[in-house]
Design an enzyme around this catalytic site. Structure first.
Site: not given
Ligand code: PMP
Length: 360
Positions: A195, A102, A171
């Site tokens: 999530k 990511w 993030d």
């Protein structure tokens, strides 16, 4: 039978919240309409919207000089918006910690837009750890240091706040609100909500107002953080159902003791699974440096790919689903997000012990 869902996102949501949503679904608050049919300017929806955003501030502990906004498009959209909004002033370089897929993707998108560079990479070590103190190198003119607090695929967690002269951009997609946010060193925090917080479709973003001084004037409104802040995230039709569910989830997190409560609960769930891995005499293995093991995504391997296949099959038959590792790395992964009951983690741990006893 309700599944114990360890999927990495979309995530499991607590049954009680789903049932609450179901009960009010076709006639929300006497409106004669469901939540997804109400006008986003109606008093009923406005109340839902304001409450969700105010809970986001309250639960996260965001200081007054941060705006809390929701933006359609998930975390990937933020990979683009961050450089577009923040690399406009004199300091035009974005630095990135690349501790997994990511971080690498965030850097890739920033490079398409402007000057962005890797300030640390764990790639040559096969993405097994986070940077050590003093390893991150920033070059002059760096506007921000972007870090992924938890690499979802590798199961790697940043345990220490990196030292950096530049403000941090986080993030937090896969561990949002399961750990405190270090506001004083931070300009922006974001995460896809799918999530820990809500159904997919948007990101929750906290941004320091003073960080938006040099946003380029040519940006379309949809890509400009200031527009979301000014319009209270209803400049256009927002993803109303995600916002409605996020409000419910945030209320639950508040009742569980907020971030501190969720942090404890998450660590406890992770301990149950890591314990089985560590006491398995190598039957299960986790490749990550122990200090940087994720609390929300526990990755593990079995001795052979055949054993992994049987493991996943047997687990699914027991109602334990979503345990397959990301396709890029294989193996197994248990995601232990906010909506996952501790009971589910306990079931997984006991299934793993049982499977090892019968198969090793
Ligand atoms: N960052 C992290 C840490 C992630 O785990 C993910 C999704 N798994 C993303 C970014 C991309 O999120 P989205 O699908 O919301 O664009």
């Amino acid at each position: 039978m309700r599944a114990h869902n360890f999927g990495a996102g979309p995530c499991t949501l607590p049954l009680a919240l789903l049932e609450e949503a179901q009960a009010e679904f076709t006639d929300y608050a006497g409106s004669g309409m469901s939540v997804v049919e109400l006008s986003h300017r109606s008093p009923q929806y406005t109340a839902i919207h304001r409450e969700a955003l105010s809970l986001a501030r309250e639960v996260s502990g965001a200081p007054d000089d941060f705006d809390a906004v929701v933006i359609p498009g998930g975390a990937t959209m933020q990979f683009a918006m961050i450089p577009l909004n923040l690399l406009g002033g004199e300091r035009r370089r974005g630095a990135y910690v690349v501790a997994g897929t990511w971080g690498r993707l965030a850097l890739g998108d920033a490079r398409r837009h402007g000057k962005a560079y890797s300030a640390w990479s764990g790639e040559e070590h096969g993405f097994r750890k986070m940077p050590e103190k003093g390893e991150i190198e920033l070059t002059p003119g760096t506007r921000y240091l972007h870090v992924t607090s938890n690499e979802t695929i590798g199961g790697i967690r940043m345990t220490e706040i990196p030292e950096s002269e530049a403000p941090l951009v986080w993030d937090m997609s896969s561990d949002f609100l399961t750990r405190p946010i270090h506001w004083d060193r931070t300009d922006l925090v974001y995460g896809g909500v799918q999530k820990n917080l809500a159904p997919a479709g948007m990101a929750l973003v906290f941004v320091r107002r003073s960080a938006l001084r040099d946003v380029p004037s040519h940006l379309p409104r949809f890509l400009d953080y200031r527009w979301y802040a000014e319009k209270d995230s209803v400049g256009n039709t927002p993803p109303v159902f995600s916002i409605y569910m996020m409000g419910k989830m945030l209320k639950l997190i508040r009742n569980l003791g907020g971030v501190a409560g969720l942090e404890r609960r998450t660590a406890e769930k992770a301990r149950m699974v890591y314990r089985v891995i560590d006491e398995s005499n190598g039957y299960y293995s986790n490749p990550v440096d122990r200090r940087h093991r994720s609390h929300t995504n526990v990755v593990f391997r079995l001795p052979t790919s055949g054993a992994e296949e049987r493991f996943l099959e047997r687990a699914a038959a027991m109602g334990l689903v979503g345990l397959k590792g990301h396709k890029s790395v294989g193996g197994c992964r248990a995601s232990l997000y906010a909506g996952l009951e501790s009971e589910s983690a306990a079931r997984l741990a006991s299934f793993m012990e049982d499977f090892r006893t019968k198969n090793s």
